[in-house]
Design a protein around this motif. Sequence first.
Motif, PDB file in Angstrom:
ATOM      1  N   ASN A   1       0.794  -1.131  -0.035  1.00 58.90           N
ATOM      2  CA  ASN A   1      -0.049   0.025  -0.069  1.00 58.90           C
ATOM      3  C   ASN A   1       0.903   1.293   0.094  1.00 58.90           C
ATOM      4  OD1 ASN A   1      -2.295  -1.710   0.118  1.00 58.90           O
ATOM      5  ND2 ASN A   1      -2.632  -1.459   2.259  1.00 58.90           N
ATOM      6  N   GLU A   2       1.972   1.142   0.680  1.00 55.66           N
ATOM      7  CA  GLU A   2       2.901   2.508   0.765  1.00 55.66           C
ATOM      8  C   GLU A   2       3.557   2.704  -0.571  1.00 55.66           C
ATOM      9  OE1 GLU A   2       5.215   5.396   2.337  1.00 55.66           O
ATOM     10  OE2 GLU A   2       3.356   4.296   3.318  1.00 55.66           O
TER      11      GLU A   2
ATOM     12  N   LYS B   1       2.052   1.849  -3.494  1.00 54.54           N
ATOM     13  CA  LYS B   1       0.819   2.246  -4.469  1.00 54.54           C
ATOM     14  C   LYS B   1       0.745   3.911  -3.904  1.00 54.54           C
ATOM     15  CE  LYS B   1      -1.657  -1.913  -5.083  1.00 54.54           C
ATOM     16  NZ  LYS B   1      -2.748  -2.672  -4.744  1.00 54.54           N
ATOM     17  N   ARG B   2       0.720   4.153  -2.767  1.00 51.64           N
ATOM     18  CA  ARG B   2       0.482   5.408  -2.461  1.00 51.64           C
ATOM     19  C   ARG B   2       1.675   6.640  -3.045  1.00 51.64           C
ATOM     20  NH1 ARG B   2       2.052   9.089   1.047  1.00 51.64           N
ATOM     21  NH2 ARG B   2       3.519   7.802   1.943  1.00 51.64           N
TER      22      ARG B   2
ATOM     23  N   ASN C   1       3.543   5.958  -5.705  1.00 50.88           N
ATOM     24  CA  ASN C   1       3.235   5.863  -7.234  1.00 50.88           C
ATOM     25  C   ASN C   1       2.257   6.728  -7.800  1.00 50.88           C
ATOM     26  OD1 ASN C   1       5.505   4.148  -7.612  1.00 50.88           O
ATOM     27  ND2 ASN C   1       4.149   2.434  -7.712  1.00 50.88           N
ATOM     28  N   LYS C   2       1.175   7.298  -6.810  1.00 46.59           N
ATOM     29  CA  LYS C   2       0.022   7.877  -7.189  1.00 46.59           C
ATOM     30  C   LYS C   2       0.667   9.266  -7.848  1.00 46.59           C
ATOM     31  CE  LYS C   2      -3.883   6.089  -4.728  1.00 46.59           C
ATOM     32  NZ  LYS C   2      -4.754   6.208  -3.683  1.00 46.59           N
ATOM     33  N   PHE C   3       1.603   9.778  -7.022  1.00 48.30           N
ATOM     34  CA  PHE C   3       2.267  11.138  -7.241  1.00 48.30           C
ATOM     35  C   PHE C   3       3.398  11.253  -8.310  1.00 48.30           C
ATOM     36  CE2 PHE C   3       0.973  10.855  -2.764  1.00 48.30           C
ATOM     37  CZ  PHE C   3       0.126  11.925  -2.775  1.00 48.30           C
ATOM     38  N   LYS C   4       3.900   9.987  -8.701  1.00 47.65           N
ATOM     39  CA  LYS C   4       4.526  10.241 -10.113  1.00 47.65           C
ATOM     40  C   LYS C   4       3.740  10.496 -11.326  1.00 47.65           C
ATOM     41  CE  LYS C   4       7.952   6.582  -8.695  1.00 47.65           C
ATOM     42  NZ  LYS C   4       8.452   5.318  -9.007  1.00 47.65           N
ATOM     43  N   LYS C   5       4.419  11.330 -12.004  1.00 40.82           N
ATOM     44  CA  LYS C   5       3.994  12.071 -13.157  1.00 40.82           C
ATOM     45  C   LYS C   5       4.133  10.946 -14.286  1.00 40.82           C
ATOM     46  CE  LYS C   5       5.319  16.895 -12.708  1.00 40.82           C
ATOM     47  NZ  LYS C   5       6.016  17.981 -13.149  1.00 40.82           N
ATOM     48  N   ASN C   6       2.812  10.604 -14.928  1.00 38.35           N
ATOM     49  CA  ASN C   6       2.962   9.946 -16.267  1.00 38.35           C
ATOM     50  C   ASN C   6       3.546  10.348 -17.362  1.00 38.35           C
ATOM     51  OD1 ASN C   6       1.412   7.951 -14.494  1.00 38.35           O
ATOM     52  ND2 ASN C   6      -0.343   8.841 -15.057  1.00 38.35           N
TER      53      ASN C   6
END
Length: 134
Positions: free
Chosen positions: A28-29, A31-32, A34-39
Amino acid sequence: MGRYFNESDGATASAKTEVYNISSKEINEVKRLNKFKKNKVKGLKYEKGNEKVKKKWKSRKPADPFPGRKPVDPEKLANHSRGDKVDTKQVKTKFKQREQERRQQKIEFAEEQATRAEILLAEDVGFLEGDESH
């Protein structure tokens, strides 16, 4: 039968494999974070017939048929000349060389502006005549 490694007898049996236990908290950490990485954005492609091409945006203003500034007559520019350029290689320090180059650019700009302003002046000199109706 070792294609990539030289296998000896019993070497595979004695080799230990490491097992990693990943908890759901660690998953979960990640995944959390990776949400802030720019695609990475791939180029947009639009279909035009069977071919795919990039879409061109419509500009608000039509393109200028004569881009840039109007050229100035070199003869008139020579009339407003302020002398020869200074040779910056003979200037002692780099700071003063750059300063002299900037000063020269300002002088060239002023010469060009004076030439452009002369075009706007009234060329016909003369005087006004009054009516003779008295």
